[in-house]
Write a protein that holds these residues in place. Structure first.
Motif, PDB file in Angstrom:
ATOM      1  N   THR B  52      15.900  -2.084 -11.813  1.00  0.00           N
ATOM      2  CA  THR B  52      14.894  -1.841 -12.847  1.00  0.00           C
ATOM      3  C   THR B  52      13.501  -1.729 -12.216  1.00  0.00           C
ATOM      4  N   SER B  53      13.432  -1.839 -10.891  1.00  0.00           N
ATOM      5  CA  SER B  53      12.131  -1.820 -10.211  1.00  0.00           C
ATOM      6  C   SER B  53      11.839  -0.433  -9.661  1.00  0.00           C
ATOM      7  N   GLU B  54      10.746   0.166 -10.112  1.00  0.00           N
ATOM      8  CA  GLU B  54      10.372   1.495  -9.631  1.00  0.00           C
ATOM      9  C   GLU B  54      10.113   1.458  -8.128  1.00  0.00           C
ATOM     10  N   LYS B  55       9.467   0.374  -7.682  1.00  0.00           N
ATOM     11  CA  LYS B  55       9.122   0.249  -6.263  1.00  0.00           C
ATOM     12  C   LYS B  55      10.391   0.255  -5.401  1.00  0.00           C
ATOM     13  N   GLU B  56      11.375  -0.557  -5.806  1.00  0.00           N
ATOM     14  CA  GLU B  56      12.625  -0.623  -5.037  1.00  0.00           C
ATOM     15  C   GLU B  56      13.333   0.726  -5.039  1.00  0.00           C
ATOM     16  N   ALA B  57      13.323   1.388  -6.202  1.00  0.00           N
ATOM     17  CA  ALA B  57      14.001   2.677  -6.308  1.00  0.00           C
ATOM     18  C   ALA B  57      13.335   3.705  -5.398  1.00  0.00           C
ATOM     19  N   ARG B  58      12.001   3.702  -5.396  1.00  0.00           N
ATOM     20  CA  ARG B  58      11.279   4.653  -4.534  1.00  0.00           C
ATOM     21  C   ARG B  58      11.569   4.375  -3.072  1.00  0.00           C
ATOM     22  N   GLU B  59      11.527   3.097  -2.692  1.00  0.00           N
ATOM     23  CA  GLU B  59      11.754   2.742  -1.289  1.00  0.00           C
ATOM     24  C   GLU B  59      13.150   3.142  -0.831  1.00  0.00           C
ATOM     25  N   GLY B  61      14.791   5.620  -2.038  1.00  0.00           N
ATOM     26  CA  GLY B  61      14.982   7.068  -2.195  1.00  0.00           C
ATOM     27  C   GLY B  61      15.896   7.436  -3.354  1.00  0.00           C
ATOM     28  N   ILE B  62      16.074   6.518  -4.319  1.00  0.00           N
ATOM     29  CA  ILE B  62      16.908   6.860  -5.483  1.00  0.00           C
ATOM     30  C   ILE B  62      16.064   6.894  -6.759  1.00  0.00           C
ATOM     31  N   TYR B  63      14.737   7.037  -6.604  1.00  0.00           N
ATOM     32  CA  TYR B  63      13.861   7.083  -7.775  1.00  0.00           C
ATOM     33  C   TYR B  63      14.197   8.303  -8.626  1.00  0.00           C
ATOM     34  N   ASP B  64      14.304   8.080  -9.936  1.00  0.00           N
ATOM     35  CA  ASP B  64      14.670   9.144 -10.869  1.00  0.00           C
ATOM     36  C   ASP B  64      13.595   9.182 -11.963  1.00  0.00           C
ATOM     37  N   ALA B  65      12.811  10.272 -11.983  1.00  0.00           N
ATOM     38  CA  ALA B  65      11.653  10.350 -12.874  1.00  0.00           C
ATOM     39  C   ALA B  65      12.044  10.276 -14.345  1.00  0.00           C
ATOM     40  N   SER B  66      13.305  10.577 -14.665  1.00  0.00           N
ATOM     41  CA  SER B  66      13.716  10.571 -16.065  1.00  0.00           C
ATOM     42  C   SER B  66      14.119   9.172 -16.530  1.00  0.00           C
ATOM     43  N   LYS B  67      14.115   8.212 -15.602  1.00  0.00           N
ATOM     44  CA  LYS B  67      14.550   6.861 -15.933  1.00  0.00           C
ATOM     45  C   LYS B  67      13.336   5.967 -16.181  1.00  0.00           C
TER      46      LYS B  67
END
Lengths: 254, 254
Positions: B52-59, B61-67
Motif C-alpha cells: 500500500t506504500s507508493e514509495k515501496e512500489a516505486r523503489e 519498480g512495480i508502481y502502477d499509476a492507476s492504483k
C-alpha cells in the motif's frame, strides 16, 4: 383498442372567441407529447421501412423480437419523428389516422449520382458480404449497396438507402399526453423499453421529480447513458422540472 | 501521519472484570473494520509482491499509476486479506506495526511438481510471449512460466506464481473504524476508488442508509456492479442496515 380508450384532447383556457370559430385550432404544437402508431413504406415498391405494428412487421418479414411494437412517443419539435411527419401530426386530433406522401427532399434527400462508384472486382477480395447485386458492403468504412457486377467491375451506390425515395406514411394519434407524471413515464419507457412501464415509481415535486427504478433495470447495458438522456429530456420538455433524482433501492436478500 | 491522528480503540461496555485483567482483550474480532498498511515480499528473494506504500512500489519498480496507494480497508473474517494476515491483525492495536512470515500452506500452497510440464518447442510457434526462461506464457488457456529451454524442449511451470513461497509480511493498523457512517464511506471508497471519498453523501437512517453519489461517479464503468457489491457489503457488515438507497441527482444545465 376501442375509441373509448383514447383520450379526448381538451383545449386549455379556451375563450369564447375560440369556441366561436368553426374549425377549432389544433391543440398540438411544439412540445406536445403524443403516442403515435405509424407505418412507413417506399412508394414505388411498397417495401415496408418501419412500423409500430407487429402484424405489419410480421407480414413484411421484418419482425424483430427485440423491438417493442407499441405506439411510439413523439415530442413535437424534438426530431423524434421526421419533421414532415410532425408537420402532419400537429394538424390532427386524437384517434385520427392519415396517409400522406413525403417527398425525398423532406425525407432522406435526392440521390447523388456522384456517390455511385465503380471498383475493380479485386477490391472485394477481403469483403465479407456475398458479391451479388443488392448486397450491402462496407468499403473504406462507408456502407454501400452493390448495383451491378460485370466484366471485372463492381458498381457500388453509397447513397443512403432511402435517398431519392418518396415515402408513404400512415399515422394514427393514439393519445395526447397532458399529465406531467405520464410524460415522465413515457420518457422512461421510450429510453428503457425493456422495463415494465408500470414498475417505475414517479413522484412529482417541482422543481424536482423523483424516479425510483425497479430492480430489473439495474443491470441493463447503457443504463447510465439512458438516465442522463432521460434527465435531459424531462428537464427540456416538462415545464418547471429542473432536477431529476434517480433512486435505486437494494434490499437485503433473506 | 503522527500517532495523534490515529484513533484509539475503545472497549465498548467494558466491565470491572475486564478492566481488572492485566492484558486487555483485543478489541478486534470478526466483522471489525480496519484500515491497514501492508507490504508483502517473497522471503527467499526479497521480491515485492504487493504494497500500500507508493514509495515501496516505486523503489521496487512495480508502481502502477492507476492504483491508489493508501491504507486498505479490511473487514476481519471477510477474506479481503489473507486469513494468515487477519489472524495477526486481531492480536494488534491501532498504530502497531508487525512483521511476520507466512508459510506456503497459509499463503498460496505448496508447489505441485506434477504441474510442471514439458512441451516440444514447436508447440510455441503461436505463443506471443518471447521464448525465454521466466516468460509467462498461456497454453491451452492456462498461465505458466517457462522454467527451462533446451534441445527442442520447453519446461513450463503451471503452479501459481507464489506457490511454495514463504511470504514476509509487514502490516500496520492505521485506524479502527467504529462509526457506522465511516464504515459505509470506506466500503464506498474501496469499491469506487476513483471517486473523491469526501463527495459521497451518506445518511444513516436504520434500517436504511441513503447514499447520494457525486456526478463524477455516474459514468464509471461497472458502476452498477459496484453498487450491488457495496449494498451487499453494507447489509452484511453493518448492524441494523437492511436497505441501501442509492441516489443520483441530475440538475438542469444552464
Amino acid at each position: 383498442m376501442s375509441s373509448e380508450d383514447l383520450e379526448t384532447p381538451k383545449e386549455k383556457g379556451s375563450t369564447g372567441e375560440k369556441q366561436a370559430s368553426e374549425a377549432p385550432k389544433p391543440v398540438l404544437s411544439s412540445g406536445s407529447f403524443l403516442l403515435v402508431d405509424y407505418t412507413i413504406r417506399i412508394k414505388e415498391t411498397g417495401e415496408l421501412v418501419d412500423t409500430t405494428s407487429e402484424k405489419e412487421a410480421r407480414e413484411a418479414g421484418i419482425y424483430d423480437a427485440s423491438k417493442l411494437y407499441k405506439p411510439r412517443l413523439a415530442i413535437i419539435g424534438k426530431g423524434m419523428l421526421l419533421k414532415a411527419i410532425e408537420d402532419e401530426l400537429v394538424t390532427m386530433s386524437v384517434g385520427e389516422s392519415k396517409t400522406f406522401e413525403i417527398s425525398p427532399e423532406k425525407a432522406f434527400g435526392q440521390r447523388d449520382p456522384t456517390k455511385v462508384k465503380v471498383y475493380p472486382i479485386r477490391k472485394f477480395k477481403d469483403v465479407e458480404a456475398p458479391l451479388v447485386v443488392g448486397a450491402r458492403v462496407n468499403i473504406n468504412g462507408k456502407e454501400g449497396i452493390i448495383r451491378s457486377i460485370g466484366s471485372g467491375r463492381v458498381q457500388v451506390d453509397f447513397n443512403p438507402y432511402l435517398a431519392g425515395k418518396t415515402l408513404v406514411c400512415n399515422v394514427t394519434i393514439k393519445k395526447i399526453i397532458t399529465d406531467d407524471k405520464e410524460k415522465v413515464q413515457q420518457i422512461l419507457h421510450n429510453r428503457l423499453p425493456d422495463v415494465d412501464i408500470q414498475k417505475f415509481t414517479i413522484e412529482l415535486a417541482p422543481p424536482e421529480v423523483v424516479i425510483t427504478l425497479p430492480e430489473e433495470a439495474y443491470l441493463l447495458p447503457n443504463l447510465q447513458i439512458a438516465k442522463r438522456l432521460i434527465a435531459k429530456e424531462i428537464q427540456e420538455n416538462i415545464q418547471g422540472i429542473e432536477r431529476v433524482k434517480v433512486i435505486e433501492l437494494y434490499t437485503k436478500q433473506t
